[in-house]
Design a protein around this motif. Structure first.
Motif, PDB file in Angstrom:
ATOM      1  N   HIS A  87     -34.501  42.746 -13.622  1.00 36.56           N
ATOM      2  CA  HIS A  87     -34.508  42.428 -15.331  1.00 36.56           C
ATOM      3  C   HIS A  87     -34.074  40.975 -15.344  1.00 36.56           C
ATOM      4  O   HIS A  87     -33.323  40.596 -16.475  1.00 36.56           O
ATOM      5  N   TYR A  88     -34.508  40.002 -14.400  1.00 37.19           N
ATOM      6  CA  TYR A  88     -34.367  38.584 -14.568  1.00 37.19           C
ATOM      7  C   TYR A  88     -35.408  38.136 -15.334  1.00 37.19           C
ATOM      8  O   TYR A  88     -35.165  36.801 -15.821  1.00 37.19           O
ATOM      9  N   MET A  89     -36.445  38.762 -15.387  1.00 39.14           N
ATOM     10  CA  MET A  89     -37.490  37.956 -16.105  1.00 39.14           C
ATOM     11  C   MET A  89     -38.124  39.190 -16.994  1.00 39.14           C
ATOM     12  O   MET A  89     -38.015  40.445 -16.622  1.00 39.14           O
ATOM     13  N   SER A  90     -38.831  39.039 -17.995  1.00 38.87           N
ATOM     14  CA  SER A  90     -39.540  40.169 -18.882  1.00 38.87           C
ATOM     15  C   SER A  90     -40.761  40.232 -17.849  1.00 38.87           C
ATOM     16  O   SER A  90     -41.172  39.684 -16.869  1.00 38.87           O
ATOM     17  N   SER A  91     -41.105  41.629 -18.370  1.00 44.48           N
ATOM     18  CA  SER A  91     -42.405  42.028 -17.482  1.00 44.48           C
ATOM     19  C   SER A  91     -43.528  41.156 -17.899  1.00 44.48           C
ATOM     20  O   SER A  91     -44.459  41.049 -16.826  1.00 44.48           O
ATOM     21  N   ASP A  92     -43.637  40.643 -18.885  1.00 45.11           N
ATOM     22  CA  ASP A  92     -44.816  39.573 -18.974  1.00 45.11           C
ATOM     23  C   ASP A  92     -44.864  38.347 -18.196  1.00 45.11           C
ATOM     24  O   ASP A  92     -45.820  37.896 -17.680  1.00 45.11           O
ATOM     25  N   GLN A  93     -43.696  37.689 -18.073  1.00 42.28           N
ATOM     26  CA  GLN A  93     -43.549  36.915 -17.125  1.00 42.28           C
ATOM     27  C   GLN A  93     -43.674  37.048 -15.789  1.00 42.28           C
ATOM     28  O   GLN A  93     -44.330  36.251 -15.203  1.00 42.28           O
ATOM     29  N   SER A  94     -43.062  38.011 -15.341  1.00 38.40           N
ATOM     30  CA  SER A  94     -43.522  38.573 -13.893  1.00 38.40           C
ATOM     31  C   SER A  94     -44.878  38.806 -13.659  1.00 38.40           C
ATOM     32  O   SER A  94     -45.371  38.260 -12.647  1.00 38.40           O
ATOM     33  N   ARG A  95     -45.282  39.248 -14.377  1.00 37.08           N
ATOM     34  CA  ARG A  95     -46.970  39.727 -14.216  1.00 37.08           C
ATOM     35  C   ARG A  95     -47.643  38.379 -14.169  1.00 37.08           C
ATOM     36  O   ARG A  95     -48.617  38.212 -13.474  1.00 37.08           O
ATOM     37  N   GLU A  96     -47.307  37.354 -15.134  1.00 37.03           N
ATOM     38  CA  GLU A  96     -47.778  36.220 -15.249  1.00 37.03           C
ATOM     39  C   GLU A  96     -47.924  35.507 -13.860  1.00 37.03           C
ATOM     40  O   GLU A  96     -48.827  34.822 -13.173  1.00 37.03           O
ATOM     41  N   LEU A  97     -46.595  35.522 -13.275  1.00 37.01           N
ATOM     42  CA  LEU A  97     -46.387  34.648 -11.950  1.00 37.01           C
ATOM     43  C   LEU A  97     -47.076  35.611 -11.013  1.00 37.01           C
ATOM     44  O   LEU A  97     -47.655  34.795 -10.197  1.00 37.01           O
ATOM     45  N   GLU A  98     -47.274  36.782 -10.998  1.00 33.31           N
ATOM     46  CA  GLU A  98     -47.714  37.742 -10.104  1.00 33.31           C
ATOM     47  C   GLU A  98     -49.359  37.139  -9.939  1.00 33.31           C
ATOM     48  O   GLU A  98     -50.108  36.967  -8.936  1.00 33.31           O
ATOM     49  N   PHE A  99     -50.185  37.205 -11.262  1.00 32.13           N
ATOM     50  CA  PHE A  99     -51.276  36.957 -11.531  1.00 32.13           C
ATOM     51  C   PHE A  99     -51.805  35.412 -11.030  1.00 32.13           C
ATOM     52  O   PHE A  99     -52.669  35.058 -10.154  1.00 32.13           O
ATOM     53  N   LYS A 100     -50.912  34.527 -11.439  1.00 27.92           N
ATOM     54  CA  LYS A 100     -51.204  33.170 -11.058  1.00 27.92           C
ATOM     55  C   LYS A 100     -51.015  32.826  -9.550  1.00 27.92           C
ATOM     56  O   LYS A 100     -51.852  32.013  -8.823  1.00 27.92           O
ATOM     57  N   SER A 101     -50.200  33.544  -8.892  1.00 26.84           N
ATOM     58  CA  SER A 101     -50.052  33.500  -7.566  1.00 26.84           C
ATOM     59  C   SER A 101     -50.919  34.014  -6.683  1.00 26.84           C
ATOM     60  O   SER A 101     -51.589  33.657  -5.352  1.00 26.84           O
ATOM     61  N   ARG A 102     -51.487  35.125  -7.205  1.00 27.79           N
ATOM     62  CA  ARG A 102     -52.483  35.836  -6.593  1.00 27.79           C
ATOM     63  C   ARG A 102     -53.869  35.151  -6.706  1.00 27.79           C
ATOM     64  O   ARG A 102     -54.602  35.198  -5.595  1.00 27.79           O
ATOM     65  N   LEU A 103     -54.104  34.442  -7.799  1.00 31.97           N
ATOM     66  CA  LEU A 103     -55.344  33.588  -8.110  1.00 31.97           C
ATOM     67  C   LEU A 103     -55.050  32.301  -7.032  1.00 31.97           C
ATOM     68  O   LEU A 103     -56.198  31.932  -6.514  1.00 31.97           O
ATOM     69  N   LEU A 104     -54.082  31.724  -7.195  1.00 33.03           N
ATOM     70  CA  LEU A 104     -53.950  30.563  -6.393  1.00 33.03           C
ATOM     71  C   LEU A 104     -54.134  30.824  -4.758  1.00 33.03           C
ATOM     72  O   LEU A 104     -54.779  30.218  -3.986  1.00 33.03           O
ATOM     73  N   SER A 105     -53.702  31.821  -4.312  1.00 28.87           N
ATOM     74  CA  SER A 105     -53.878  32.433  -3.012  1.00 28.87           C
ATOM     75  C   SER A 105     -55.005  32.492  -2.744  1.00 28.87           C
ATOM     76  O   SER A 105     -55.673  32.256  -1.561  1.00 28.87           O
ATOM     77  N   GLY A 106     -56.115  33.147  -3.729  1.00 30.57           N
ATOM     78  CA  GLY A 106     -57.364  33.285  -3.374  1.00 30.57           C
ATOM     79  C   GLY A 106     -58.363  31.937  -3.191  1.00 30.57           C
ATOM     80  O   GLY A 106     -59.210  31.765  -2.539  1.00 30.57           O
ATOM     81  N   SER A 107     -57.638  31.022  -4.154  1.00 29.34           N
ATOM     82  CA  SER A 107     -58.330  29.576  -4.098  1.00 29.34           C
ATOM     83  C   SER A 107     -57.865  28.704  -2.802  1.00 29.34           C
ATOM     84  O   SER A 107     -58.738  28.221  -2.149  1.00 29.34           O
TER      85      SER A 107
END
Length: 116
Positions: A87-107
């Motif tokens: 509970h350091y971050m909201s679920s939305d913040q965490s999901r955004e970081l997950e999504f952006k890091s996954r996308l960057l990893s793919g790139s």
């Protein structure tokens, strides 16, 4: 395709830079300084390894640094799950970081395939 002359022209570096800014913004109010330090260092590692690898003398070396950067994307993603769990971050913040890091990893992976 235009020739890239400096790492600042790489889209993956620009995306990594944006991810660093997002990590810092989302970690701003977390009191667990060892957690924030680790997450911030992982994000910075992505950006800096892309830059350092680009500045090396060969595609083989660039590939090696991209591999490290890709691994750091996984670390940011893993820590974003933990940030949500703790509970350091909201679920939305965490999901955004997950999504952006996954996308960057793919790139980054696509750049690695291009170099091979």
């Amino acid at each position: 395709m235009a020739t890239i002359k400096q790492f600042e022209d790489l889209l993956i570096w620009k995306d990594a830079r944006s991810l660093v800014q997002l990590v810092y913004a989302y970690c701003n109010n977390i009191n667990d300084k060892s957690f924030t330090n680790q997450m911030q260092r992982a994000a910075i590692s992505i950006m800096n390894n892309i830059a350092e690898g680009f500045e090396r003398s060969s595609d083989k070396e660039f590939y090696r640094f991209l591999d490290i950067a890709k691994a750091s994307c996984g670390e940011v993603r893993s820590m974003s799950y933990l940030a949500s769990d703790l509970h350091y971050m909201s679920s939305d913040q965490s999901r955004e970081l997950e999504f952006k890091s996954r996308l960057l990893s793919g790139s980054i992976y696509n750049m690695m395939k291009y170099l091979k």
